[in-house]
Every structure is written in C-alpha cells, then in structure tokens.
Design a protein around this motif. Structure first.
Motif, mmCIF file in Angstrom:
data_model
loop_
_atom_site.group_PDB
_atom_site.id
_atom_site.type_symbol
_atom_site.label_atom_id
_atom_site.label_comp_id
_atom_site.label_asym_id
_atom_site.label_seq_id
_atom_site.Cartn_x
_atom_site.Cartn_y
_atom_site.Cartn_z
ATOM 1 N N LEU A 32 11.449 -3.042 13.007
ATOM 2 C CA LEU A 32 10.628 -2.286 12.051
ATOM 3 C C LEU A 32 10.648 -0.805 12.403
ATOM 4 O O LEU A 32 10.386 -0.429 13.546
ATOM 5 C CB LEU A 32 9.185 -2.815 12.051
ATOM 6 N N GLN A 33 10.949 0.017 11.395
ATOM 7 C CA GLN A 33 10.921 1.464 11.541
ATOM 8 C C GLN A 33 10.436 2.067 10.223
ATOM 9 O O GLN A 33 10.869 1.643 9.146
ATOM 10 C CB GLN A 33 12.315 2.026 11.861
ATOM 11 N N VAL A 34 9.539 3.037 10.313
ATOM 12 C CA VAL A 34 9.069 3.740 9.111
ATOM 13 C C VAL A 34 8.862 5.206 9.463
ATOM 14 O O VAL A 34 8.103 5.524 10.389
ATOM 15 C CB VAL A 34 7.746 3.154 8.564
ATOM 16 N N ALA A 35 9.532 6.085 8.747
ATOM 17 C CA ALA A 35 9.300 7.518 8.917
ATOM 18 C C ALA A 35 7.940 7.870 8.308
ATOM 19 O O ALA A 35 7.523 7.265 7.314
ATOM 20 C CB ALA A 35 10.411 8.307 8.232
ATOM 21 N N PRO A 36 7.223 8.842 8.887
ATOM 22 C CA PRO A 36 5.896 9.194 8.350
ATOM 23 C C PRO A 36 5.919 9.524 6.864
ATOM 24 O O PRO A 36 5.010 9.120 6.122
ATOM 25 C CB PRO A 36 5.500 10.421 9.190
ATOM 26 N N GLN A 37 6.957 10.194 6.413
ATOM 27 C CA GLN A 37 7.016 10.586 5.004
ATOM 28 C C GLN A 37 7.287 9.397 4.081
ATOM 29 O O GLN A 37 7.135 9.499 2.863
ATOM 30 C CB GLN A 37 8.080 11.660 4.783
ATOM 31 N N ALA A 38 7.671 8.260 4.654
ATOM 32 C CA ALA A 38 7.963 7.072 3.850
ATOM 33 C C ALA A 38 6.754 6.165 3.678
ATOM 34 O O ALA A 38 6.841 5.160 2.966
ATOM 35 C CB ALA A 38 9.103 6.281 4.490
ATOM 36 N N LEU A 39 5.620 6.489 4.318
ATOM 37 C CA LEU A 39 4.450 5.615 4.243
ATOM 38 C C LEU A 39 3.984 5.370 2.803
ATOM 39 O O LEU A 39 3.713 4.219 2.436
ATOM 40 C CB LEU A 39 3.304 6.172 5.097
ATOM 41 N N PRO A 40 3.875 6.395 1.930
ATOM 42 C CA PRO A 40 3.456 6.114 0.553
ATOM 43 C C PRO A 40 4.407 5.156 -0.168
ATOM 44 O O PRO A 40 3.955 4.276 -0.919
ATOM 45 C CB PRO A 40 3.449 7.491 -0.109
ATOM 46 N N ALA A 41 5.714 5.308 0.049
ATOM 47 C CA ALA A 41 6.672 4.394 -0.587
ATOM 48 C C ALA A 41 6.514 2.985 -0.026
ATOM 49 O O ALA A 41 6.613 1.996 -0.765
ATOM 50 C CB ALA A 41 8.098 4.896 -0.377
ATOM 51 N N ALA A 42 6.277 2.874 1.284
ATOM 52 C CA ALA A 42 6.077 1.556 1.889
ATOM 53 C C ALA A 42 4.821 0.887 1.344
ATOM 54 O O ALA A 42 4.799 -0.330 1.104
ATOM 55 C CB ALA A 42 6.001 1.695 3.404
ATOM 56 N N GLN A 43 3.766 1.669 1.125
ATOM 57 C CA GLN A 43 2.549 1.115 0.533
ATOM 58 C C GLN A 43 2.791 0.690 -0.910
ATOM 59 O O GLN A 43 2.265 -0.344 -1.365
ATOM 60 C CB GLN A 43 1.424 2.143 0.623
ATOM 61 N N GLU A 44 3.591 1.456 -1.625
ATOM 62 C CA GLU A 44 3.941 1.073 -2.995
ATOM 63 C C GLU A 44 4.750 -0.220 -3.004
ATOM 64 O O GLU A 44 4.564 -1.086 -3.867
ATOM 65 C CB GLU A 44 4.717 2.196 -3.670
ATOM 66 N N LEU A 45 5.640 -0.376 -2.032
ATOM 67 C CA LEU A 45 6.403 -1.620 -1.921
ATOM 68 C C LEU A 45 5.469 -2.799 -1.677
ATOM 69 O O LEU A 45 5.621 -3.855 -2.308
ATOM 70 C CB LEU A 45 7.427 -1.508 -0.791
ATOM 71 N N LEU A 46 4.500 -2.656 -0.773
ATOM 72 C CA LEU A 46 3.545 -3.732 -0.523
ATOM 73 C C LEU A 46 2.793 -4.086 -1.797
ATOM 74 O O LEU A 46 2.604 -5.274 -2.104
ATOM 75 C CB LEU A 46 2.576 -3.324 0.595
ATOM 76 N N SER A 47 2.373 -3.096 -2.562
ATOM 77 C CA SER A 47 1.688 -3.358 -3.831
ATOM 78 C C SER A 47 2.562 -4.162 -4.783
ATOM 79 O O SER A 47 2.092 -5.099 -5.443
ATOM 80 C CB SER A 47 1.276 -2.044 -4.501
ATOM 81 N N LEU A 48 3.848 -3.792 -4.862
ATOM 82 C CA LEU A 48 4.763 -4.502 -5.752
ATOM 83 C C LEU A 48 4.963 -5.945 -5.296
ATOM 84 O O LEU A 48 4.982 -6.870 -6.115
ATOM 85 C CB LEU A 48 6.101 -3.770 -5.800
ATOM 86 N N VAL A 49 5.112 -6.147 -3.985
ATOM 87 C CA VAL A 49 5.269 -7.507 -3.463
ATOM 88 C C VAL A 49 4.034 -8.340 -3.788
ATOM 89 O O VAL A 49 4.137 -9.481 -4.255
ATOM 90 C CB VAL A 49 5.534 -7.473 -1.943
ATOM 91 N N LEU A 50 2.837 -7.783 -3.577
ATOM 92 C CA LEU A 50 1.605 -8.518 -3.876
ATOM 93 C C LEU A 50 1.496 -8.835 -5.362
ATOM 94 O O LEU A 50 1.056 -9.932 -5.746
ATOM 95 C CB LEU A 50 0.394 -7.708 -3.416
ATOM 96 N N GLU A 51 1.893 -7.907 -6.186
ATOM 97 C CA GLU A 51 1.881 -8.138 -7.640
ATOM 98 C C GLU A 51 2.770 -9.319 -8.009
ATOM 99 O O GLU A 51 2.397 -10.163 -8.832
ATOM 100 C CB GLU A 51 2.354 -6.870 -8.348
ATOM 101 N N GLN A 52 3.941 -9.397 -7.394
ATOM 102 C CA GLN A 52 4.852 -10.499 -7.671
ATOM 103 C C GLN A 52 4.321 -11.819 -7.109
ATOM 104 O O GLN A 52 4.412 -12.867 -7.762
ATOM 105 C CB GLN A 52 6.235 -10.191 -7.082
ATOM 106 N N LEU A 53 3.765 -11.790 -5.900
ATOM 107 C CA LEU A 53 3.271 -13.025 -5.285
ATOM 108 C C LEU A 53 2.052 -13.568 -6.012
ATOM 109 O O LEU A 53 1.837 -14.789 -6.050
ATOM 110 C CB LEU A 53 2.943 -12.789 -3.813
ATOM 111 N N ALA A 54 1.240 -12.681 -6.582
ATOM 112 C CA ALA A 54 0.042 -13.123 -7.307
ATOM 113 C C ALA A 54 0.389 -13.960 -8.529
ATOM 114 O O ALA A 54 -0.453 -14.736 -9.014
ATOM 115 C CB ALA A 54 -0.794 -11.912 -7.712
ATOM 116 N N MET A 55 1.615 -13.834 -9.003
ATOM 117 C CA MET A 55 2.048 -14.608 -10.173
ATOM 118 C C MET A 55 2.653 -15.954 -9.783
ATOM 119 O O MET A 55 3.089 -16.707 -10.649
ATOM 120 C CB MET A 55 3.055 -13.786 -10.988
ATOM 121 N N ARG A 56 2.690 -16.261 -8.484
ATOM 122 C CA ARG A 56 3.310 -17.492 -8.008
ATOM 123 C C ARG A 56 2.242 -18.424 -7.469
ATOM 124 O O ARG A 56 1.365 -18.009 -6.692
ATOM 125 C CB ARG A 56 4.345 -17.181 -6.933
ATOM 126 N N GLU A 57 2.338 -19.673 -7.840
ATOM 127 C CA GLU A 57 1.313 -20.628 -7.443
ATOM 128 C C GLU A 57 1.376 -20.972 -5.953
ATOM 129 O O GLU A 57 0.404 -21.477 -5.390
ATOM 130 C CB GLU A 57 1.442 -21.915 -8.253
#
Length: 250
Positions: free
Chosen positions: A56-81
């Motif tokens: 795991l590696q994340v540049a400080p400037q990439a944190l907002p994009a990483a948080q957006e990715l987590l939001s997208l993953v959660l959005e997709q998982l919420a639609m799965r039983e």
C-alpha cells in the motif's frame, strides 16, 4: 503463502482477442465476487496488517481521489446482496466486518474487494501512479513504480515502446465516468502464489513451452475506471489462478 485457486472464471482467458483487446464494461460488472473471495480476502488482510509498506502506497495529494474511490466502491457494494453496507461498517460475504476509515481509504478498499486498485493522476502529458493497494503483484514491485509515469512504469517491458505508450495514454485520457473499459491477460506459471513481487533488477528466466509444463493459469481482468470528481483513473486488477484442468481449453 497460501495456495488459493478459483474453479471458474466469468470469461475465457485463452480466447484470442483482436488488438487492442479493450472492451466496454458495465459499472455493475466492475467488481467481481468469485469462489475464492474468502481465502483471497483473508490473505489480503494479512498482507495489509503485516506487510503494509509492500502492498500500500498513497501520495498525500492522492488522498481525495482515494476517498472518492472508496465512495464508489461502497456505492457499488451497497447494490449487492452479498454485502451489508452501513454508515460506519461493511459486513462482507465471508462474515468479516470492515470499519470504514476515511483517513486510510486504500487500506479500507483493500479489505473489501478482491481487486487490487491503482490510482493514476495526470501530471503533464502522462498519468502517474499516485496511490495503490496491490496485494497480488505478478512480477513487479509497488515501491519501484510508485509516483512514476506510465512509460517509466513499463520500462522493463521491451514490447512497451513509445507507440504503445501513446495508445495507452490515449485510452487513459479517453475513458469516461460511468463507462469503464476492460482487458484480460493469461500466463502459465509453476507457482500459484498470489503475492509474487519481483524487482526490476531481477533477471527474467527464459520462458518454457507453456503448453506442456506449467500447471497453473494466472489471468488478470484489468479495468480502467474514471473517477468523476478528481478525474483520477483507477486501474483495477482482479486476479484468477486456476489449475490447468479447470482452465478453458487452448
């Protein structure tokens, strides 16, 4: 490392695909939950706990994009039983409960889904690897690629010349939010180990005839997804490893 194998795949990895080998993908099909979910996720969680710097590696400037990715993953998982998604936790198909840590989004994503996730953000004319959770590398090392542009990332690959680099860069530039793309690969291996990093300095061994010797087929379904707010590109990798007898015929 554990031997973790699938018995089935949602596509034929050995079927010839006309170049460039990229096809559209529905967002609902982006994340795959397969028959190796529980053991793969157990291995991912051990790697994140015990070898975090390697996976795991994340540049400080990439944190907002990483948080957006987590939001997208959660959005997709919420639609799965198979998943129970709440405001603070996700209960996964294997029964494991993951706490959502927004200050450590890539670590959270890495505990939810089988896909490895690489964040690439445009800097100048190229996309640069600004963050990743990479538990199942196949012959490369995250630390050597982190914060490098696409052409440098592929430097050890002799076939990856400037012409191919331009085609890949156009693909990354052209992908649109909600309209991901995907491709596949397939290679035969002696060892089914999922965590298989290799330094660029390590010489490649001569390839043997893949049709007669190597017992395991490793195939990656690689997807390219655009995040709408940050405009970062997510390169996700779902790894399958099958015994030869379970793979499609050549």
């Amino acid at each position: 490392m554990d031997t973790i194998l699938q018995k089935h795949m949602p596509f034929d990895p050995l079927q010839n695909t006309p170049l460039p080998g990229v096809a559209p993908l529905a967002m609902s099909d982006w994340l795959i939950i397969d028959d190796a979910y529980a053991p793969q996720m157990a291995l991912r969680r051990r790697l994140l706990a015990n070898r975090r710097q390697d996976v795991l590696q994340v540049a400080p400037q990439a944190l907002p994009a990483a948080q957006e990715l987590l939001s997208l993953v959660l959005e997709q998982l919420a639609m799965r039983e198979e998943f129970d998604v709440s405001e603070r936790h996700v209960t996964c198909p294997d029964g494991h409960r993951v706490t959502l840590i927004w200050d450590d989004p890539m670590q959270t994503v890495g505990q939810l889904v089988q896909e490895d996730m690489c964040l690439l953000q445009k800097q100048g004319d190229e996309h640069v690897l600004s963050g990743a959770v990479l538990c199942f590398p196949a012959g490369w090392t995250l630390s050597e690629k982190f914060q490098k542009p696409l052409l440098r990332i592929h430097a050890p690959v002799s076939e990856y010349d400037e012409n191919i680099a331009k085609r890949v860069q156009r693909l990354f530039d052209g992908v649109r939010p909600g309209r991901p793309l995907w491709r596949k690969n397939a290679l035969w291996y002696d060892d089914p180990c999922l965590f298989a990093p290799r330094s660029e300095a390590t010489p490649h061994l001569p390839a043997r005839d893949p049709g007669t010797h190597r017992p395991f087929l490793r195939s990656e379904r690689q997807s390219v997804v655009r995040l709408p707010k940050s405009q970062a590109v997510v390169f996700s990798i779902h790894t399958f490893v099958l015994r030869r007898e379970d793979a499609s015929s050549e």
